[in-house]
Design a protein around this motif. Structure first.
Motif, PDB file in Angstrom:
ATOM      1  N   ILE A  24      71.189  73.178  73.263  1.00  0.00           N
ATOM      2  CA  ILE A  24      71.787  71.530  73.127  1.00  0.00           C
ATOM      3  C   ILE A  24      70.253  70.669  72.965  1.00  0.00           C
ATOM      4  O   ILE A  24      70.324  69.812  72.360  1.00  0.00           O
ATOM      5  N   GLU A  25      69.533  71.214  73.654  1.00  0.00           N
ATOM      6  CA  GLU A  25      68.330  70.326  73.879  1.00  0.00           C
ATOM      7  C   GLU A  25      67.564  70.344  72.478  1.00  0.00           C
ATOM      8  O   GLU A  25      67.002  69.524  72.054  1.00  0.00           O
ATOM      9  N   GLY A  26      67.732  71.618  71.850  1.00  0.00           N
ATOM     10  CA  GLY A  26      67.035  71.786  70.352  1.00  0.00           C
ATOM     11  C   GLY A  26      67.628  71.032  69.410  1.00  0.00           C
ATOM     12  O   GLY A  26      67.139  70.649  68.339  1.00  0.00           O
ATOM     13  N   ASN A  27      68.778  70.436  69.538  1.00  0.00           N
ATOM     14  CA  ASN A  27      69.703  69.803  68.658  1.00  0.00           C
ATOM     15  C   ASN A  27      69.586  68.089  68.953  1.00  0.00           C
ATOM     16  O   ASN A  27      70.294  67.269  68.447  1.00  0.00           O
ATOM     17  N   HIS A  28      68.698  67.832  69.849  1.00  0.00           N
ATOM     18  CA  HIS A  28      68.467  66.574  70.372  1.00  0.00           C
ATOM     19  C   HIS A  28      69.752  65.897  70.945  1.00  0.00           C
ATOM     20  O   HIS A  28      69.876  64.891  70.657  1.00  0.00           O
ATOM     21  N   LEU A  29      70.320  66.771  71.693  1.00  0.00           N
ATOM     22  CA  LEU A  29      71.539  66.298  72.642  1.00  0.00           C
ATOM     23  C   LEU A  29      71.207  66.097  74.089  1.00  0.00           C
ATOM     24  O   LEU A  29      70.101  66.599  74.446  1.00  0.00           O
ATOM     25  N   ILE A  39      77.891  72.504  65.906  1.00  0.00           N
ATOM     26  CA  ILE A  39      79.169  71.797  65.801  1.00  0.00           C
ATOM     27  C   ILE A  39      79.372  70.850  66.677  1.00  0.00           C
ATOM     28  O   ILE A  39      79.989  69.652  66.245  1.00  0.00           O
ATOM     29  N   ILE A  40      78.784  70.793  67.868  1.00  0.00           N
ATOM     30  CA  ILE A  40      79.122  69.682  68.682  1.00  0.00           C
ATOM     31  C   ILE A  40      78.298  68.284  68.232  1.00  0.00           C
ATOM     32  O   ILE A  40      79.015  67.547  68.296  1.00  0.00           O
ATOM     33  N   LYS A  41      77.275  68.561  67.760  1.00  0.00           N
ATOM     34  CA  LYS A  41      76.676  67.332  67.036  1.00  0.00           C
ATOM     35  C   LYS A  41      77.390  66.859  65.868  1.00  0.00           C
ATOM     36  O   LYS A  41      77.303  65.547  65.669  1.00  0.00           O
ATOM     37  N   PHE A  42      77.935  67.524  65.040  1.00  0.00           N
ATOM     38  CA  PHE A  42      78.596  67.379  63.964  1.00  0.00           C
ATOM     39  C   PHE A  42      80.111  66.446  64.478  1.00  0.00           C
ATOM     40  O   PHE A  42      80.337  65.515  63.702  1.00  0.00           O
ATOM     41  N   LEU A  98      74.316  80.699  80.165  1.00  0.00           N
ATOM     42  CA  LEU A  98      74.278  78.979  80.172  1.00  0.00           C
ATOM     43  C   LEU A  98      72.834  78.405  79.895  1.00  0.00           C
ATOM     44  O   LEU A  98      73.009  77.561  78.980  1.00  0.00           O
ATOM     45  N   ASP A  99      71.949  78.803  80.493  1.00  0.00           N
ATOM     46  CA  ASP A  99      70.620  78.047  80.319  1.00  0.00           C
ATOM     47  C   ASP A  99      70.310  78.246  78.782  1.00  0.00           C
ATOM     48  O   ASP A  99      69.634  77.337  78.295  1.00  0.00           O
ATOM     49  N   LYS A 100      70.425  79.405  78.234  1.00  0.00           N
ATOM     50  CA  LYS A 100      69.955  79.829  76.757  1.00  0.00           C
ATOM     51  C   LYS A 100      70.805  78.820  75.822  1.00  0.00           C
ATOM     52  O   LYS A 100      70.224  78.084  74.866  1.00  0.00           O
ATOM     53  N   PHE A 101      72.310  78.678  76.007  1.00  0.00           N
ATOM     54  CA  PHE A 101      73.139  77.619  75.506  1.00  0.00           C
ATOM     55  C   PHE A 101      72.476  76.167  75.408  1.00  0.00           C
ATOM     56  O   PHE A 101      72.404  75.341  74.566  1.00  0.00           O
ATOM     57  N   LEU A 102      72.019  75.698  76.710  1.00  0.00           N
ATOM     58  CA  LEU A 102      71.460  74.427  76.997  1.00  0.00           C
ATOM     59  C   LEU A 102      70.158  74.159  76.193  1.00  0.00           C
ATOM     60  O   LEU A 102      69.845  73.191  76.028  1.00  0.00           O
ATOM     61  N   GLU A 103      69.325  75.251  76.106  1.00  0.00           N
ATOM     62  CA  GLU A 103      68.400  75.176  75.158  1.00  0.00           C
ATOM     63  C   GLU A 103      68.593  74.877  73.847  1.00  0.00           C
ATOM     64  O   GLU A 103      67.815  73.789  73.294  1.00  0.00           O
TER      65      GLU A 103
END
Length: 309
Positions: free
Chosen positions: A261-266, A230-233, A254-259
């Motif tokens: 984020i990277e997976g969504n090309h952010l 949803i951040i990307k949207f 937090l590390d899992k969330f950032l994974e």
């Protein structure tokens, strides 16, 4: 709530039901030694505090009769800033109706539990970085009672501030707080919104916001994928835009969330020391300040994560 690496390996869902049981036990007969032991475990698990970083002074104005609610006045520590008045719960009891709504809507009830310290940090940071929001369209995700969104609306000359949460009970509180402080917003448009991170039917807000803000929204790992999506949207695709997340590390959460984020090309960056006053108070708490007895950096100190397209 947060799980420590102590004597429990319970999953979040199990912990929620234990918290409910603890609340019900308070209202029944005295606990036996087994029950007292369980409550001791829950006290170790909980990171809830009535103190936090003490960045924005607040005062109980009145307890609302025949209600679990109270009006609280927040005095913003910047000259010329208005006082903000929020209605929020002041008791510590879980309610069966709260859990029923959580299960029906596939949400958590953390926004009702208390005013969380990371929200205080986000609000304080926003006060000293008004230029980041001026003339911008801003949305707060998982806002709880909405203090940070209200601070941004009242002090930064943002064009629009949308204060959102997925829990319809929480959104009712947000709207009451928006209405109560409407005279403080100047020319800023302020709205409440029920927003589930996994929903698809929000074309009217896709590619809309210059700034997304959130505090302590990365705890539940089962929500990471939808939150990153949803951040990307929501972020505006033309011109500069970014999301500002204030989140403790909480083990590998937090590390899992950032994974994701990277997976969504952010793209993201993490800043540990982002404000001199917040850092000073963190250091005092790490040195044994008793105002927050169970303070722990991993679970309590929010890092600033800046996320861009």
């Amino acid at each position: 709530m947060e799980t420590d690496n102590t004597k429990t390996t319970l999953r979040p869902a199990s912990l929620r039901w234990k918290i409910l049981r603890q609340a019900l036990l308070r209202r029944s007969s005295p606990q036996n030694s087994d029950e007292q032991s369980q409550i001791g475990v829950m006290n170790r698990i909980s990171r809830k505090t009535t103190q936090g970083f003490n960045l924005i002074p607040c005062q109980l104005i009145e307890k609302i009769s025949n209600s679990r609610d109270a009006r609280v006045c927040y005095t913003l520590p910047v000259a010329g800033s208005p006082k903000l008045f929020l209605t929020q719960r002041v008791d510590n009891h879980a309610d069966l109706g709260d859990f029923e709504i959580c299960n029906r809507c596939n949400i958590d009830n953390t926004g009702l539990v208390c005013h969380w310290p990371s929200e205080d940090v986000l609000a304080f940071f926003s006060l000293s970085h008004a230029d980041m929001f001026r003339s911008k369209r801003v949305i707060e995700l998982g806002s709880g009672y909405g203090l940070a969104g209200l601070v941004i609306a009242a002090t930064t000359e943002a064009l629009e501030v949308v204060i959102s949460d997925g829990n319809p009970q929480v959104v009712d509180y947000i709207q009451r707080n928006v209405d109560a402080n409407s005279g403080a917003f100047g020319g800023t448009t302020v709205k409440s919104m029920t927003l589930h991170w996994n929903q698809d039917d929000f074309p009217y807000i896709v590619d809309t916001f210059d700034v997304i803000v959130a505090s302590d929204c990365t705890f539940f790992k089962e929500f990471h994928k939808d939150l990153a999506r949803i951040i990307k949207f929501l972020l505006k695709k033309v011109g500069p835009s970014e999301a500002l997340f204030f989140s403790p590390k909480r083990g590998d959460s937090l590390d899992k969330f950032l994974e994701e984020i990277e997976g969504n090309h952010l793209h993201f960056s993490i800043i540990e020391n982002y404000n001199a006053e917040i850092w000073k108070r963190h250091q005092m708490l790490m040195s044994g300040d008793e105002s927050w007895p169970n303070y722990d950096k991993d679970h309590c100190y929010p890092f600033l994560v800046r996320i861009t397209l």
